[in-house]
Design a protein around this motif. Structure first.
Motif, short mmCIF file in Angstrom:
data_model
loop_
_atom_site.label_atom_id
_atom_site.label_comp_id
_atom_site.label_asym_id
_atom_site.label_seq_id
_atom_site.Cartn_x
_atom_site.Cartn_y
_atom_site.Cartn_z
N LYS A 1 88.64 33.94 34.19
CA LYS A 1 88.61 32.59 33.24
C LYS A 1 87.17 32.24 32.94
O LYS A 1 86.35 32.51 33.72
CB LYS A 1 89.28 31.65 34.01
CG LYS A 1 89.61 30.21 33.24
CD LYS A 1 90.29 29.37 33.80
CE LYS A 1 89.88 28.91 35.00
NZ LYS A 1 90.87 27.66 35.60
N ALA B 1 88.14 17.05 32.12
CA ALA B 1 89.29 16.36 31.71
C ALA B 1 89.99 15.65 32.85
O ALA B 1 90.30 14.54 32.93
CB ALA B 1 90.32 17.31 31.31
N ALA B 2 89.61 16.34 33.93
CA ALA B 2 89.99 15.80 35.43
C ALA B 2 89.38 14.33 35.85
O ALA B 2 90.13 13.70 36.36
CB ALA B 2 89.86 16.70 36.41
N GLY C 1 84.38 19.10 41.08
CA GLY C 1 84.36 18.28 39.63
C GLY C 1 83.44 17.34 39.83
O GLY C 1 82.49 17.20 40.48
N PHE D 1 85.28 27.01 30.68
CA PHE D 1 86.66 26.46 30.83
C PHE D 1 86.79 25.85 32.05
O PHE D 1 87.42 24.60 32.22
CB PHE D 1 87.87 27.27 30.97
CG PHE D 1 88.05 28.10 29.69
CD1 PHE D 1 87.14 28.15 28.56
CD2 PHE D 1 89.38 28.92 29.47
CE1 PHE D 1 87.64 28.57 27.30
CE2 PHE D 1 89.67 29.33 28.34
CZ PHE D 1 88.86 29.43 27.46
N TYR D 2 85.92 26.07 33.03
CA TYR D 2 86.10 25.47 34.42
C TYR D 2 85.31 24.04 34.09
O TYR D 2 85.72 23.03 34.81
CB TYR D 2 85.27 25.97 35.66
CG TYR D 2 85.96 27.33 36.01
CD1 TYR D 2 87.01 27.32 37.00
CD2 TYR D 2 85.71 28.41 35.46
CE1 TYR D 2 87.70 28.33 37.21
CE2 TYR D 2 86.37 29.64 35.82
CZ TYR D 2 87.43 29.67 36.83
OH TYR D 2 87.91 30.85 37.37
N GLU E 1 87.71 21.87 32.34
CA GLU E 1 89.01 21.28 33.07
C GLU E 1 88.26 20.35 33.99
O GLU E 1 88.95 19.03 34.22
CB GLU E 1 89.16 22.34 33.93
CG GLU E 1 89.93 23.29 33.18
CD GLU E 1 90.42 24.43 34.10
OE1 GLU E 1 91.16 25.42 33.63
OE2 GLU E 1 90.09 24.63 35.19
N ALA E 2 87.04 20.14 34.53
CA ALA E 2 86.47 19.10 35.27
C ALA E 2 86.33 17.84 34.51
O ALA E 2 86.41 16.65 35.13
CB ALA E 2 85.14 19.59 35.95
N PHE F 1 93.01 21.87 27.32
CA PHE F 1 92.21 21.10 28.34
C PHE F 1 92.49 19.69 28.53
O PHE F 1 92.13 18.72 29.28
CB PHE F 1 90.70 21.50 28.43
CG PHE F 1 90.55 22.72 28.02
CD1 PHE F 1 90.38 23.58 29.25
CD2 PHE F 1 90.32 23.46 26.89
CE1 PHE F 1 90.12 25.04 28.91
CE2 PHE F 1 90.05 24.75 26.62
CZ PHE F 1 90.02 25.72 27.83
#
Length: 355
Positions: A31, A42-43, A113, A35-36, A39-40, A70
């Motif tokens: 991945k 959005a989290a 995150g 992208f990581y 994602e962090a 995402f």
């Protein structure tokens, strides 16, 4: 709050891979590292993100799209050249408006995150909030100096004689006050607008800059060794599963994930390792901490502690380890002298190796 993700760097330390690929899209456990970070973001409850992109804008836009995958609404901001982190803030001025924002470097990897960091900033509202970590050689980073009470008193970019071993991690939170700081900057000796200079301006103006020293894992995936180390770490969390076809003559040991459409025949795979969709592993050994990308082919070979990007092919090679192999690379056998091989190959390469 918005996010500003810097994805315009040229990735000189990852050449030749980055001659043809965006460094932020080099995969970790199959991945893209970018992208990581998305994602962090959005989290942490952030829904709007501006992506600062450069020459590789088309590749990044094709991978990220509108951001809906995402949970984000993504706006692309073109940067004509990588002129420094603060330059990214400068060109994003209209997009950011008067909102607070988190600035995230697209090739950084932070375990755990950023949710806690964002919550703390929203609660305390300093002019800026930075993350720090102790490093062995601070000369490669922006460095922070703290006073006896732990307050930030000075920052310096890649100093020849660092005042501390506290390096700035590639995640920053800012109030709109930073825009006045950026507007006052002049290019540094590197010819860039330095974000460390902008934060120093805030300090000298009497505004509050908060910091936290992280004890978890952080990496700037700017070189091959760091990329392989992050790949190792992510694979440690791998959810094992066989979704492709593994024949009875093969052996899977430990946490191994075989994605849908992948084929494993007469091979031994020792995890943690991942075999991407549509890949083929035949008559081979795949060792721990190896990510085999989608559509790859590994036949009559041994691979360990390596990343194979999509559609790479390795055939008849005795052993490959600690390697990052680009898209569509072909590695084949040549006569004589078997050895372990260590490779960094750009996309579409063709290599013959004695085996």
């Amino acid at each position: 709050m918005k996010a500003l993700v810097l994805a315009g760097g040229s990735g000189t330390r990852l050449r030749p891979i980055t001659h043809t690929s965006a460094k932020q899209l080099v995969p970790v456990a199959n991945k893209p590292v970018l992208f990581y970070g998305l994602e962090a973001i959005a989290a942490a409850g952030i829904r709007e993100a501006g992506l600062v992109v450069g020459d590789t804008w088309a590749e990044i836009e094709a991978a990220v799209g509108d951001g809906s995958a995402f949970g984000l609404e993504v706006t692309y901001l073109r940067q004509e050249a990588p002129l420094g982190l603060a330059h990214g803030v400068l060109i994003a001025r209209d997009y950011l408006g008067d909102d607070d924002f988190v600035m995230y470097l697209g090739d950084n990897f932070v375990v755990g995150g950023i949710t806690g960091l964002v919550e703390r900033f929203a609660s305390e509202r300093p002019a800026a909030q930075i993350m720090l970590t102790r490093v062995g050689d601070p000369r490669q980073f922006g460095v922070a100096e703290l006073d006896a009470a732990g307050r930030v008193v000075r920052l310096e970019e890649k100093p020849a004689s660092p005042k501390s071993d506290l390096a700035l991690v590639g995640v920053y939170l800012f109030s709109p006050a930073v825009h006045a700081a950026v507007a006052e900057l002049k290019p540094s000796w590197r010819g860039e607008l330095e974000i460390t200079d902008a934060i120093q301006w805030l300090l000298e103006t009497g505004l509050r800059v908060e910091s936290s020293v992280i004890t978890g894992y952080w990496k700037d995936t700017g070189n091959v060794a760091d990329m392989l180390e992050v790949n190792r770490l992510v694979l440690e969390w791998l959810d094992a599963g066989t979704y492709g076809r593994v024949d009875a003559a093969s052996e899977l040991i430990g946490r191994v994930r075989v994605e849908a459409g992948a084929v494993v025949e007469r091979s031994r795979l020792v995890g943690p390792a991942i075999v991407g969709a549509g890949a083929v592993v035949r008559d081979s050994y795949v060792g721990p901490y190896t990510s085999i990308g989608a559509g790859c082919a590994v036949t009559r070979s041994e691979v360990e502690y390596s990343i194979l990007m999509p559609r790479a092919s390795i055939d008849g090679v005795g052993r490959i380890e600690q390697s990052l192999i680009g898209h569509d690379v072909e590695v084949t056998r040549a006569p004589d002298t078997p050895r372990a091989h260590r490779l960094v190959l750009g996309d579409h390469s063709k290599v013959q190796i004695s085996s």
